[in-house]
Scaffold this motif. Sequence first.
Motif, PDB file in Angstrom:
ATOM      1  N   THR A  77      -4.887  -2.102 -10.551  1.00  0.00           N
ATOM      2  CA  THR A  77      -4.936  -3.239 -10.438  1.00  0.00           C
ATOM      3  C   THR A  77      -6.036  -3.827 -11.107  1.00  0.00           C
ATOM      4  O   THR A  77      -6.050  -5.264 -11.689  1.00  0.00           O
ATOM      5  CB  THR A  77      -5.490  -3.707  -8.756  1.00  0.00           C
ATOM      6  N   GLY A  78      -7.575  -3.119 -11.581  1.00  0.00           N
ATOM      7  CA  GLY A  78      -7.887  -2.871 -12.625  1.00  0.00           C
ATOM      8  C   GLY A  78      -9.549  -4.153 -12.010  1.00  0.00           C
ATOM      9  O   GLY A  78      -8.945  -3.618 -10.761  1.00  0.00           O
ATOM     10  N   ILE A  79     -10.162  -4.296 -12.594  1.00  0.00           N
ATOM     11  CA  ILE A  79     -11.722  -4.826 -11.700  1.00  0.00           C
ATOM     12  C   ILE A  79     -11.503  -5.995 -12.034  1.00  0.00           C
ATOM     13  O   ILE A  79     -11.527  -6.816 -13.012  1.00  0.00           O
ATOM     14  CB  ILE A  79     -12.900  -4.292 -12.385  1.00  0.00           C
ATOM     15  N   PRO A  80     -11.529  -7.097 -10.688  1.00  0.00           N
ATOM     16  CA  PRO A  80     -11.613  -8.252 -10.784  1.00  0.00           C
ATOM     17  C   PRO A  80     -12.942  -8.680 -11.392  1.00  0.00           C
ATOM     18  O   PRO A  80     -14.313  -7.896 -10.712  1.00  0.00           O
ATOM     19  CB  PRO A  80     -11.346  -8.400  -9.349  1.00  0.00           C
ATOM     20  N   ALA A  81     -13.385 -10.519 -11.834  1.00  0.00           N
ATOM     21  CA  ALA A  81     -14.345 -10.797 -11.646  1.00  0.00           C
ATOM     22  C   ALA A  81     -15.382 -11.066 -10.858  1.00  0.00           C
ATOM     23  O   ALA A  81     -14.538 -11.079  -9.395  1.00  0.00           O
ATOM     24  CB  ALA A  81     -13.936 -11.827 -12.633  1.00  0.00           C
ATOM     25  N   PRO A  82     -16.103 -10.171 -10.747  1.00  0.00           N
ATOM     26  CA  PRO A  82     -17.365 -10.488  -9.507  1.00  0.00           C
ATOM     27  C   PRO A  82     -17.081 -12.209  -9.048  1.00  0.00           C
ATOM     28  O   PRO A  82     -17.029 -11.887  -7.200  1.00  0.00           O
ATOM     29  CB  PRO A  82     -18.992 -10.358  -9.881  1.00  0.00           C
ATOM     30  N   PRO A  83     -16.946 -12.932  -9.046  1.00  0.00           N
ATOM     31  CA  PRO A  83     -16.599 -14.016  -7.801  1.00  0.00           C
ATOM     32  C   PRO A  83     -15.633 -13.723  -7.175  1.00  0.00           C
ATOM     33  O   PRO A  83     -15.503 -14.044  -5.479  1.00  0.00           O
ATOM     34  CB  PRO A  83     -16.546 -15.555  -8.741  1.00  0.00           C
ATOM     35  N   ASP A  84     -14.303 -13.070  -7.648  1.00  0.00           N
ATOM     36  CA  ASP A  84     -13.626 -12.507  -6.965  1.00  0.00           C
ATOM     37  C   ASP A  84     -13.356 -11.863  -6.309  1.00  0.00           C
ATOM     38  O   ASP A  84     -12.346 -11.628  -4.998  1.00  0.00           O
ATOM     39  CB  ASP A  84     -12.423 -12.751  -7.743  1.00  0.00           C
ATOM     40  N   TRP A  85     -14.490 -11.062  -6.166  1.00  0.00           N
ATOM     41  CA  TRP A  85     -14.916  -9.723  -5.288  1.00  0.00           C
ATOM     42  C   TRP A  85     -14.469 -10.552  -3.536  1.00  0.00           C
ATOM     43  O   TRP A  85     -14.448  -9.815  -2.473  1.00  0.00           O
ATOM     44  CB  TRP A  85     -16.079  -9.243  -5.669  1.00  0.00           C
ATOM     45  N   TRP A 103     -12.880  -4.976  -2.662  1.00  0.00           N
ATOM     46  CA  TRP A 103     -13.908  -5.199  -3.369  1.00  0.00           C
ATOM     47  C   TRP A 103     -15.082  -6.329  -2.566  1.00  0.00           C
ATOM     48  O   TRP A 103     -16.062  -6.411  -3.456  1.00  0.00           O
ATOM     49  CB  TRP A 103     -13.896  -5.828  -4.983  1.00  0.00           C
ATOM     50  N   SER A 104     -14.433  -6.813  -1.208  1.00  0.00           N
ATOM     51  CA  SER A 104     -14.873  -7.912  -0.742  1.00  0.00           C
ATOM     52  C   SER A 104     -16.348  -6.676   0.026  1.00  0.00           C
ATOM     53  O   SER A 104     -17.354  -6.518   0.239  1.00  0.00           O
ATOM     54  CB  SER A 104     -14.341  -8.549   0.759  1.00  0.00           C
ATOM     55  N   TRP A 105     -16.251  -5.084   0.586  1.00  0.00           N
ATOM     56  CA  TRP A 105     -16.869  -4.849   0.509  1.00  0.00           C
ATOM     57  C   TRP A 105     -18.241  -4.599  -0.343  1.00  0.00           C
ATOM     58  O   TRP A 105     -19.320  -4.712  -0.147  1.00  0.00           O
ATOM     59  CB  TRP A 105     -16.725  -2.928   0.598  1.00  0.00           C
ATOM     60  N   GLY A 106     -18.328  -4.532  -1.534  1.00  0.00           N
ATOM     61  CA  GLY A 106     -19.332  -4.851  -2.223  1.00  0.00           C
ATOM     62  C   GLY A 106     -20.076  -6.048  -2.125  1.00  0.00           C
ATOM     63  O   GLY A 106     -21.011  -6.283  -2.536  1.00  0.00           O
ATOM     64  N   ALA A 107     -18.962  -6.675  -1.887  1.00  0.00           N
ATOM     65  CA  ALA A 107     -19.855  -8.394  -2.117  1.00  0.00           C
ATOM     66  C   ALA A 107     -20.275  -8.391  -0.927  1.00  0.00           C
ATOM     67  O   ALA A 107     -21.285  -8.755  -0.799  1.00  0.00           O
ATOM     68  CB  ALA A 107     -19.043  -9.181  -1.984  1.00  0.00           C
TER      69      ALA A 107
END
Length: 196
Positions: free
Chosen positions: A149-157, A163-167
């Motif tokens: 899936t790749g790594i999304p840009a930080p706003p998409d976290w 990725w929302s866990w990182g946010a």
Amino acid sequence: MGRFVSENPLVLLIGACEVGFWVLLGAGLVARYVLRARRLSTVLLVLVPVLDVVLVTASLVDVANGSPPGLTHGLAAVYLGFTVAFGHSMVRWADGRFAHRFAGGPPPPRPPRYGAAKVAYEWKEWGKMLLAWAISLGVIAVTALVAGTGIPAPPDWFTDPMWSWGARLAPVVGIWFVGWPLWTTLAPPRAPVGSR
């Protein structure tokens, strides 16, 4: 709740790893200080980090087999980050208390309360939080790469389930930084007059 767990078996594994951590830690310390079986104790305590390997492997195998990376994969990454960053100090904390209670060891040291020692302590504890966050993000990134899936840009976290866990952890890292190491550095607590 039952449906969520049945649709996300990784949640059960995360729970089992948390229970397993405390069971292995307790059994290892009982073996060391109550049963005086040092070799058995060492084996049990060495098995504690094996739980982390099992969890991250299961998470990666799950996405490699086609499961879309989601909330539970992010939670598994965060769990791994925190157990790696804080696990050793938790084991040392429990070991000190068991040694004192069952083996006549000295009372466990208390965290420093004043001066430069307090400042250094707060920076060290915050460093563990920062390490936990970094490991969590690293495992999330590896999971995304394995899933393709790749790594999304930080706003998409914020909208991505995994990725929302990182946010979510970012404000915790920031609040911890301001409330403890920065505040303690700027205004280090001083021992009351007349105290030792």
